[in-house]
Design a protein around this motif. Structure first.
Motif, short mmCIF file in Angstrom:
data_model
loop_
_atom_site.label_atom_id
_atom_site.label_comp_id
_atom_site.label_asym_id
_atom_site.label_seq_id
_atom_site.Cartn_x
_atom_site.Cartn_y
_atom_site.Cartn_z
N VAL A 68 0.85 -1.19 0.00
CA VAL A 68 0.00 0.00 0.00
C VAL A 68 0.89 1.24 0.00
CG1 VAL A 68 -1.66 1.36 1.31
CG2 VAL A 68 -1.92 -1.13 1.20
N SER A 69 0.62 2.13 -0.94
CA SER A 69 1.35 3.40 -1.02
C SER A 69 0.39 4.55 -0.80
CB SER A 69 2.01 3.55 -2.40
OG SER A 69 2.95 2.53 -2.64
N TRP A 70 0.91 5.61 -0.24
CA TRP A 70 0.10 6.82 0.01
C TRP A 70 0.71 7.99 -0.76
CZ3 TRP A 70 -4.39 7.13 2.85
CH2 TRP A 70 -4.71 6.02 3.65
N TYR A 71 -0.18 8.81 -1.31
CA TYR A 71 0.23 10.00 -2.04
C TYR A 71 -0.62 11.19 -1.59
CZ TYR A 71 2.52 6.85 -5.38
OH TYR A 71 3.32 5.90 -5.97
N GLN A 85 2.34 13.81 -4.89
CA GLN A 85 3.63 13.50 -4.27
C GLN A 85 3.52 12.25 -3.41
OE1 GLN A 85 4.33 17.54 -2.47
NE2 GLN A 85 6.28 17.29 -3.51
N PHE A 86 4.57 11.45 -3.47
CA PHE A 86 4.62 10.20 -2.73
C PHE A 86 4.91 10.45 -1.25
CE2 PHE A 86 5.52 5.88 -1.80
CZ PHE A 86 6.72 5.81 -1.11
N ARG A 126 8.50 0.54 3.62
CA ARG A 126 9.58 0.13 2.72
C ARG A 126 10.18 1.34 1.97
NH1 ARG A 126 8.53 -4.84 -1.46
NH2 ARG A 126 6.98 -3.39 -2.31
N ASN A 127 9.36 2.34 1.74
CA ASN A 127 9.82 3.55 1.07
C ASN A 127 9.20 4.75 1.75
OD1 ASN A 127 11.52 2.94 -1.26
ND2 ASN A 127 9.74 1.88 -2.09
N LYS A 128 9.88 5.87 1.70
CA LYS A 128 9.36 7.08 2.33
C LYS A 128 9.69 8.28 1.46
CE LYS A 128 9.25 9.43 6.82
NZ LYS A 128 9.13 10.79 6.25
N GLY A 129 8.71 9.16 1.30
CA GLY A 129 8.93 10.39 0.56
C GLY A 129 9.45 11.48 1.47
N ASN A 130 9.52 12.68 0.93
CA ASN A 130 10.11 13.81 1.64
C ASN A 130 9.03 14.62 2.35
OD1 ASN A 130 12.04 15.58 2.52
ND2 ASN A 130 11.97 16.83 0.67
N PHE A 131 8.48 14.06 3.39
CA PHE A 131 7.46 14.73 4.19
C PHE A 131 7.89 14.75 5.64
CE2 PHE A 131 3.62 15.65 1.73
CZ PHE A 131 3.94 15.06 0.51
N PRO A 132 7.41 15.75 6.40
CA PRO A 132 7.81 15.82 7.82
C PRO A 132 7.26 14.66 8.63
CG PRO A 132 6.15 17.48 7.30
CD PRO A 132 6.57 16.88 6.00
N GLY A 133 7.83 14.50 9.83
CA GLY A 133 7.46 13.40 10.68
C GLY A 133 6.02 13.43 11.17
N ARG A 134 5.35 14.56 10.95
CA ARG A 134 3.92 14.63 11.33
C ARG A 134 3.08 13.64 10.53
NH1 ARG A 134 1.15 18.49 9.88
NH2 ARG A 134 2.42 19.39 8.21
#
Lengths: 114, 111
Positions: free
Chosen positions: A32-35, A44-45, A55-63
């Motif tokens: 499952v991926s979130w955008y 944006q991912f 397994r993967n993480k985009g460039n979003f803050p820890g919030r």
């Protein structure tokens, strides 16, 4: 076969609150991926989960955080909401059984932060 | 950043073929070309993908040039319901890498 479902479809929150969005993948899909989609930044991912692990993480803050359950359902949480978090949040699922992973999207949750 | 370049917008007459171009001049050998579309405020819909051979399914055809630096999505008989933003995405075939969306092409099908 039912598609990806997301709940709720619409949500209104105020600044500083937190929110949890839910995603049920297509039956048999394990990833499952979130955008996030906003008019200014486009699609944006956020992150991807497989077997209950990020397994993967985009460039979003820890919030912005998420999790996946043993039945592959996933939730994402946004804490301390900001006005800029107003967006369409999309979930996509894929089989995760071959090297080719076509992602299928749900209808999205539209979040408005006031 | 997206690795593809698409026209901002296109018009197509209903019933005619819609040909949507995409430039991906820096594509690598292990990268596939994916096409999705998004009808107003709905989730993106998968259309088709390919590596180097032309592909066809019930929705569309994908023509990839021999040097793989560009491709064309063809909707053979466009209808008003095909009005949407079309995204061309280049993505590594191995593993479940994220989709990187650009701005896409806004296709308007006109009656």
């Amino acid at each position: 076969k039912a598609g990806v479902t997301q709940t709720p479809r619409y949500l209104i929150k105020t600044r500083g609150q937190q929110v949890t969005l839910s995603c049920s993948p297509i039956s048999g899909h394990r990833s499952v991926s979130w955008y996030q989609q906003t008019p200014g930044q486009g699609l944006q991912f956020l992150f991807e989960y497989f077997s209950e692990t990020q397994r993967n993480k985009g460039n979003f803050p820890g919030r912005f955080s998420g999790r996946q359950f043993s039945n592959s359902r996933s939730e994402m949480n946004v804490s301390t909401l900001e006005l800029g978090d107003s967006a369409l949040y999309l979930c996509a699922s894929s089989l995760a059984q071959t090297h080719q992973e076509t992602q299928y999207f749900g209808p999205g949750t539209r979040l408005l932060v006031l | 950043d997206a690795k593809t370049t698409q026209p901002t917008s296109m018009d197509c007459a209903e019933g005619r073929a819609a040909n949507l171009p995409c430039n991906h001049s820096t594509i690598s050998g292990n990268e596939y070309v994916y096409w999705y579309r998004q009808i107003h405020s709905q989730g993106p819909q998968y259309i088709i993908h390919g590596l180097k051979n032309n592909e066809t399914n019930e929705m569309a055809s994908l023509i990839i040039t021999e040097d793989r630096k560009s491709s064309t999505l063809i909707l053979p008989h466009a209808t008003l319901r095909d009005t949407a933003v079309y995204y061309c995405i280049v993505r590594v075939g191995a593993g479940n890498t994220p989709l990187v969306f650009g701005k896409g092409t806004r296709l308007s099908v006109i009656a």
